[in-house]
Scaffold this motif. Structure first.
Motif, short mmCIF file in Angstrom:
data_model
loop_
_atom_site.label_atom_id
_atom_site.label_comp_id
_atom_site.label_asym_id
_atom_site.label_seq_id
_atom_site.Cartn_x
_atom_site.Cartn_y
_atom_site.Cartn_z
N VAL A 96 -46.20 -10.34 38.31
CA VAL A 96 -45.40 -11.16 37.42
C VAL A 96 -46.42 -12.16 36.66
N ARG A 97 -47.35 -12.62 37.36
CA ARG A 97 -48.30 -13.61 37.04
C ARG A 97 -48.88 -13.18 35.83
N ARG A 98 -49.35 -11.76 35.89
CA ARG A 98 -50.29 -11.13 34.89
C ARG A 98 -49.36 -10.86 33.54
N GLY A 113 -56.28 -11.62 40.92
CA GLY A 113 -54.86 -11.10 41.34
C GLY A 113 -55.39 -9.68 42.25
N PRO A 114 -56.29 -8.83 41.73
CA PRO A 114 -56.67 -7.66 42.43
C PRO A 114 -57.34 -7.95 43.68
N ALA A 115 -58.28 -9.13 43.63
CA ALA A 115 -58.81 -9.64 44.88
C ALA A 115 -57.85 -10.12 45.86
N ALA A 171 -55.72 -23.33 36.03
CA ALA A 171 -55.53 -23.10 34.70
C ALA A 171 -54.39 -21.71 34.56
N SER A 172 -54.24 -21.03 35.63
CA SER A 172 -53.07 -20.11 35.51
C SER A 172 -51.95 -20.67 35.25
N ASN A 173 -51.49 -22.02 35.55
CA ASN A 173 -50.40 -22.57 34.93
C ASN A 173 -50.35 -22.85 33.44
N GLY A 174 -51.27 -22.57 32.75
CA GLY A 174 -51.27 -23.02 31.33
C GLY A 174 -50.97 -21.95 30.33
#
Length: 266
Positions: free
Chosen positions: A105-107, A130-132, A166-169
């Motif tokens: 979902v984040r991707r 994500g993969p990690a 940063a993923s919230n941007g």
């Protein structure tokens, strides 16, 4: 069991259950991929776990994306989790599926747009998180923390932390806008949900601003500041420790604080 698993279990649908789903994976593993019943069994596992994907999709509503899109993306993540899960490792399916679905979902948000400027280095690290996370979740049987992710990716902890922030941007919403989850569940304007100003934030910002200035101070000035504001000693106690007069301590403090104030404001 993690907090995420507990929340999911409490929120699951009253119909199909994905509790104790591991025996189904054992049956699936016992069948060779070319067996005529393998695909039917895989489809049944996915069907039983669909409420899990839908629950996670609802967690991401109110961020500018239609719920149907989020639901479809979460279900893709569920299929990936079912196909990748290794039941022989002895961990629960939930401990692996939750980060896998959430990562998908984040991707989805990542691939649509970045609403703010993010350095390329952080974008690259964010792509690898994500993969990690999926790999570590399978290995550890729980969600990994930031230091574990940093070690897995062989990057600095600070970079992982900044990449997670940063993923919230990806997207921004007006604070006056009204959000909903496309299921007739309107929410109040974002501005109405914001709290009051927190004075501690300003103190924190001030501390961050003067930290490099304090580090550059002469040793004596720095020591006086530590004794006065960290150890809470009086000027007389500081003078006694240093073997100087109280007046000298007062002058050192006044001069040091004045210079720090002038440099910080400048």
């Amino acid at each position: 069991m993690t907090a995420g698993e507990t929340s999911v279990r409490r929120s699951r649908s009253s119909g199909d259950s994905y509790d104790n789903i591991e025996p189904w994976f054992e049956k699936l593993r016992a069948l060779p991929p070319d067996d005529e019943h393998h695909e039917d069994l895989r489809a049944e596992v996915i069907r039983r776990c669909l409420p899990l994907a839908d629950h996670i999709a609802r967690k991401f509503t109110g961020r500018g994306e239609a719920f149907d899109d989020l639901e479809q993306t979460a279900r893709v993540g569920l299929v990936l989790a079912v196909d990748r899960f290794d039941v022989t490792r002895g961990f629960t399916f939930l401990s692996f599926a939750i980060p896998t679905i959430m990562g998908e979902v984040r991707r989805h948000f990542r691939d649509r747009t970045w609403a703010v400027h993010v350095p390329r280095r952080l974008k690259e690290i964010q792509l690898r998180i994500g993969p990690a996370t999926e790999e570590l979740s399978q290995r550890l049987g729980r969600m990994p923390n930031a230091p574990e992710l940093a070690a897995e990716l062989e990057v600095e902890l600070d970079e992982v932390t900044r990449a997670l922030v940063a993923s919230n941007g990806y997207q921004t919403n007006s604070i006056d806008g009204i959000t909903d989850d496309d299921r007739d569940n309107p929410a109040p304007p974002i501005a109405d949900t914001l709290g009051a100003d927190e004075p501690c934030y300003e103190l924190t910002e001030n501390a961050i601003a003067v930290a490099p200035l304090i580090a550059a101070l002469p040793a004596e000035s720095k020591r006086v500041l530590v004794m006065r504001f960290y150890e809470n000693l009086t000027q007389s106690q500081i003078a006694e420790r240093l073997g100087v007069s109280q007046m000298q301590v007062s002058r050192i403090l006044a001069k040091t604080l004045g210079e720090l104030r002038e440099q910080a404001l400048g």
